[in-house]
Enzyme design. Structure first.
Site, mmCIF file in Angstrom:
data_model
loop_
_atom_site.group_PDB
_atom_site.id
_atom_site.type_symbol
_atom_site.label_atom_id
_atom_site.label_comp_id
_atom_site.label_asym_id
_atom_site.label_seq_id
_atom_site.Cartn_x
_atom_site.Cartn_y
_atom_site.Cartn_z
ATOM 1 N N TYR A 113 0.843 -1.199 0.000
ATOM 2 C CA TYR A 113 0.000 0.000 0.000
ATOM 3 C C TYR A 113 0.875 1.246 0.000
ATOM 4 O O TYR A 113 0.674 2.171 -0.799
ATOM 5 C CB TYR A 113 -0.916 -0.018 1.225
ATOM 6 C CG TYR A 113 -1.777 1.206 1.380
ATOM 7 C CD1 TYR A 113 -2.924 1.375 0.610
ATOM 8 C CD2 TYR A 113 -1.454 2.194 2.309
ATOM 9 C CE1 TYR A 113 -3.728 2.495 0.748
ATOM 10 C CE2 TYR A 113 -2.252 3.318 2.465
ATOM 11 C CZ TYR A 113 -3.385 3.462 1.681
ATOM 12 O OH TYR A 113 -4.170 4.584 1.821
ATOM 13 N N LYS A 169 1.300 4.308 -2.854
ATOM 14 C CA LYS A 169 1.035 5.704 -2.523
ATOM 15 C C LYS A 169 2.267 6.576 -2.772
ATOM 16 O O LYS A 169 2.132 7.759 -3.158
ATOM 17 C CB LYS A 169 0.561 5.826 -1.078
ATOM 18 C CG LYS A 169 -0.820 5.228 -0.848
ATOM 19 C CD LYS A 169 -1.867 5.831 -1.765
ATOM 20 C CE LYS A 169 -3.259 5.330 -1.468
ATOM 21 N NZ LYS A 169 -4.289 5.974 -2.333
#
Length: 265
Positions: free
Chosen positions: A170, A174
């Site tokens: 994740y 990002k």
């Protein structure tokens, strides 16, 4: 599109009047809060996420408050659905003035080195490929209209700015969103298209429930934040309004960190 810059009086109002804003991941959490804030600022909104029922609920709420909301189910990892999304938005609302990329997934919580291939592929598909595919479709839409300005807001995360233990994939996606934001801002600036990102800290949403509802994990974030708490979705939403509005006409390539001071500690 409305022209950019200050009013004749020198005052700049943070308004989205006469604008159409498309928001992905809009069925709940930060995306739904952004939709409410955009409608409150005068925008018509296009709501997108994978499942129609949640979108319909948010749209009904916004319409009940006097707003205009068009809910369209769309998987942003599938380009053909994105094309249909923009076609319907254009047919029913005339155009899309601003795009907010907010849809995200985080299917794996654990050590980065043990990340399953399926979780890696899914996270990249939604968090990264989906954002770029939406941006590509939006810019095609602007070019077809001969538009001279536009705004893309990408929702990143502080997990992309610091080490992201147990959320490595994740965090990697990002971090890539921040890089993509800067590159698109550089490449699209001459076309009048601004591209910015928002990097929230810990926000109380269903998406972040694994962190918020675990006392030790929540404390990790809260104790490092000078404000001493996590955020509510509405506290992130105002940034999307500002960055999508003409008040931010000279802001591009920027990542706005909204984390209660977490990253300064």
């Amino acid at each position: 599109m409305a022209t950019s810059g200050p009013t004749a009086s020198g005052r700049i109002d943070i308004s989205l009047a006469d604008k159409v804003v498309l928001i992905t991941g809009a069925s709940r959490g930060i995306g739904a809060a952004m939709a409410r804030a955009c409608v409150h600022a005068g925008a018509k909104v296009v709501l997108a996420s994978r499942k129609q029922p949640g979108l319909d609920e948010v749209a009904e709420e916004l319409r009940g408050a006097g707003g205009t909301a068009l809910p369209i189910a769309c998987h942003t990892g599938k380009p053909e659905q994105i094309d249909e999304l923009f076609a319907r938005a254009t047919a029913e609302l005339g155009r899309v003035d601003a795009l907010v990329n907010n849809a995200a997934t985080n299917p794996y919580f654990g050590p980065l080195i043990d990340t399953p291939d399926a979780a890696f592929d899914k996270t990249v598909e939604v968090n990264l490929k989906g954002y770029l595919s939406m941006a590509q479709a939006y810019v095609r839409h602007l070019r077809e209209r001969d538009a001279t300005s536009g705004s893309i807001v990408n929702v990143a995360s502080v997990a992309g700015l610091r080490a992201a233990p147990m959320q490595g994939i994740y965090g990697m996606t990002k971090a890539a969103v921040v890089s993509m934001t800067q590159t698109l801002a550089f490449e699209l600036g001459s076309s009048g298209v601004r591209v910015n990102a928002i990097a929230p800290g810990l926000v109380e949403t269903r998406f972040a429930a694994t962190l918020v509802n675990n006392p030790s994990l929540r404390e990790h974030f809260v104790k490092r934040a000078p404000l001493g708490r996590h955020a509510q979705p509405e506290e992130i939403a105002a940034a999307a309004v500002y960055l999508s509005s003409d008040a931010a006409s000279y802001v591009t390539g920027h990542t706005m960190v909204i984390d209660g001071g977490f990253t300064i500690g």
